[in-house]
Each structure stands twice: as structure tokens, then as C-alpha cells.
Scaffold this active site. Structure first.
Site, PDB file in Angstrom:
ATOM      1  CE  LYS A 158      -0.717  -0.321   5.049  1.00 51.02           C
ATOM      2  NZ  LYS A 158      -1.373   0.013   6.308  1.00 51.02           N
ATOM      3  CE1 TYR A 202      10.788  32.455   0.266  1.00 47.54           C
ATOM      4  CE2 TYR A 202      11.049  30.695   0.199  1.00 47.54           C
ATOM      5  CZ  TYR A 202      10.679  31.370  -0.562  1.00 47.54           C
ATOM      6  OH  TYR A 202      10.553  31.088  -2.058  1.00 47.54           O
TER       7      TYR A 202
END
Length: 367
Positions: A40, A263
Site C-alpha cells: 500500500k 526564507y
């Protein structure tokens, strides 16, 4: 989102390592049990189709999360049995039946909705889910289980299996594990009839609770070479991590003391510093929490400085390096190594999440 084949950031997946890990488990577990790997979430970021095809001859079937994952395997000619571990909408059971995909039946209410569908149900296979203490999906008493068996028989639905999932099999304290085990065994003892497959063994149970004798062993994270407990419990045998994450230096410069990087200007140099740029960021699953962590360049640890950007990040180098120099984010470079669990510990999460967050923008290379 599509893979970026022209971007120099890659997850290297060692399919031989995955096969070797399965072989080691086969020597460790009940010899009569079938291994059904969990592929999965794109095989925990390793690539569900590629992994399934690579190990198909070693296993009895596969476990996925949802119907779409199962359909993808069928579309790529994976023919082994497939079990969907989560519930699906009743309207789609005819798709599962037509493709020989077994479904989790999470409740009597769900099964009643299924039989109301105008679908051919004789080819439908179900595994009744039992909630023995996980609190997620599944029935909680034997009466409901037996009503589901009766309803399945009435409509010629194949009651193929019944299973539960342990919440604490990877913990040192076994109290809750044993409570779940006792609840599940009590329900099994009261069933009106036994199905072909009874299973409760996940990776952690297979590793540390060999007393579980099951028809199916659902092997997950350790197939990919990682310890499900992180660093809490020692593995009973050695396994090999199958995934490494690598990139390259795309830009290098020397900046003066007092300059800032990234940033928010959260990193300021205290001296002249070589800064390298690496093309990976939080849109790739390399989250902003990685600021201050390390990567490997030429076998040396280099700090991630400034905030991780969406598509790139910056690292502090010990010297100038040529453009294209390899940067190892997960894996070994010379004498040093960064593991997925190291990354998880830095983020305050688990190694599963680190792998599953690696986005489709990172190309997978198989060896």
C-alpha cells in the site's frame, strides 16, 4: 503529479534487498504461513508495481489500502491474490469481484448494503475485519461476525478470511498486545465456521511474537529494511534498507560573514561560508523540519541551513565542490550513513511516514 525524469534527485530502490529481507523472514516465521506483503501507499514509497513484480514468486498474495491500488496492480499484470485492507464503498464490489480482489468487510451494516447492490456476488471474496483494540475498523463481537457469515452464505459470497491488527506489537510492554490477542482468539473460538485464512500477524508481531501461528503473515515496513519500533526493540535478525535518497549540488557559492540564507533569514553566517544548493524541498516530502539536520557530501556531514524551500534547500559545505557532486540524504556515503529512522527521529515522527511522504516528483531508480 508526474515523476520528474530530468531532475537530479532520485530514490534508489534495491529490489534484491527487498527479496533478501523476505527470505530472512521466511526462515523466521511459521513455515506453513504465506507472506502477503503490504504494498500500500506505493509500497511505502518504493513503487508498488515494481516491488510486487520483483517478489511475486516469494509470496502468497499482496495487501493494499484501497481498491484503486489493487486495480493498479491488476492493470500491470500482477496476478497473485490481493486483499484491500480498508473498507470500500458497496457500489464498487462488482469491480473487486470481477478482478479477483478480496475485500475487507468491516461491519454487518456494510455487508447488508453490499447485498442490496445489483451485482453478481458469487465471485466476491471477503475478509471480516475484527477490531480487537485498534479502534479503527472491524466488528467487536462474535455475534456480529456470525451474522455476517450467515448473510455471506445466503448470497453465495466467499467468506475467505478474518483478521485483526495489533496496535502495540512493536512496544516493549506486551499488556495491550496480549489483551488484543485474547479478544481475537475469543471471537475465533465462537465462529460458526472457520474461513480459509485467519490472520493477525503484522511485521512487528512476526518479529517479536512468533507464538502467533497464522495462515498469512502481513509483512510491511521490515520487508523494506526498517525496524517498525524505530530504535525501541532490537531486531532478531539483520535486514537491509532498500531505499536511499540522493541528489546533487546544482549551485555553489561563497558568501561573506553576516549574510543570511533562506526564507525568513533564519540562518546567518558567522564567517565566510561555502553554500551549496540541492534540488529537493518540502514539495518532495523533505519537510521544513529538516532545517539543521545533516546530509552527506563526499562522505562528510553537512548541515542544512536556512528553511527548506518548496523545491530546493541549502547546505553548508566545508569547501567548494564541482557542480553535480552527489548529496546523500538517506543512505551511506563512505564511512558515514544517514538512516530513514535518523530522519524520523529528527522530525519527531516514524520511519514509515518519512518514506510515504517522498513524492512522485522524485524519480525511482531500480537495481
Amino acid at each position: 503529479m508526474k515523476t520528474s525524469p530530468h531532475r537530479n534527485t532520485s530514490a534508489i530502490v534495491d529490489l534484491k534487498a527487498i527479496r533478501n529481507n523476505i527470505e530472512k523472514f521466511k526462515k523466521h516465521i511459521n513455515p506453513n504461513a504465506e507472506i502477503w506483503p503490504a504494498v500500500k501507499a506505493d509500497a511505502y514509497g518504493h513503487g508498488s508495481v515494481e516491488v510486487s513484480k520483483a517478489v511475486s514468486d516469494l509470496v502468497g498474495g499482496f495487501c493494499v489500502s484501497n481498491l484503486d491500488e489493487a486495480i493498479e496492480l491488476r492493470n500491470h499484470l500482477v496476478t497473485k491474490p490481493i486483499l484491500v485492507l480498508s473498507g470500500i464503498v458497496p457500489e464498487d464490489v462488482d469491480i473487486a469481484a470481477a478482478l479477483n480482489i478480496s475485500l475487507t468487510a468491516p461491519s454487518l451494516e456494510w455487508l447488508k448494503l453490499v447485498v442490496q447492490e445489483e451485482a453478481e456476488l458469487s465471485d466476491l471474496k471477503i475478509h471480516i475485519g475484527v477490531d480487537s483494540g485498534m479502534g479503527r475498523i472491524g466488528i467487536r463481537d462474535v455475534e456480529e461476525a456470525n451474522q455476517m457469515i450467515e448473510l455471506a452464505d445466503k448470497y453465495a459470497i466467499n467468506f475467505e478470511g478474518i483478521f485483526t491488527h495489533f496496535a502495540t506489537a512493536d512496544m516493549a510492554d506486551e499488556t495491550k498486545f496480549k489483551n488484543q490477542q485474547a479478544r481475537f482468539n475469543k471471537i475465533m473460538a465462537g465462529l460458526s465456521r472457520q474461513p480459509k485464512f485467519i490472520h493477525s500477524t503484522n511485521t512487528a508481531a512476526a518479529l517479536w511474537h512468533k507464538e502467533q501461528v497464522q495462515a498469512i503473515e502481513r509483512l510491511g515496513i521490515s520487508m523494506y529494511g526498517l525496524n517498525p519500533s524505530g530504535k525501541t526493540l532490537e531486531l532478531p535478525f539483520e535486514i537491509e534498507p532498500a531505499l536511499s535518497l540522493v541528489s546533487e549540488l546544482t549551485h555553489i557559492k561563497k558568501i561573506a560573514a553576516g549574510e543570511t540564507v533562506g526564507y525568513g533569514a533564519t540562518y546567518e553566517t558567522s564567517e565566510e561560508t561555502w553554500i551549496g544548493t540541492v534540488p529537493i524541498g518540502y514539495a518532495d516530502g523533505w519537510t521544513r523540519q529538516m532545517q539543521g539536520f545533516k546530509v552527506l557530501v563526499d562522505g562528510k556531514f553537512c548541515e542544512i541551513v536556512g528553511r527548506v524551500c518548496m523545491d530546493q534547500m541549502m547546505i553548508k559545505l566545508d569547501k567548494s565542490y564541482p557542480l553535480g557532486t552527489k548529496v546523500t540524504l538517506i543512505g551511506r556515503d563512505k564511512a558515514n550513513e544517514i538512516t530513514t529512522t535518523d530522519v524520523a527521529d529528527w522530525r519527531g515522527t516514524i520511519n514509515y511516514e518519512v518514506l510515504c511522504l517522498l513524492s512522485d516528483r522524485i524519480k525511482r531508480i531500480y537495481k
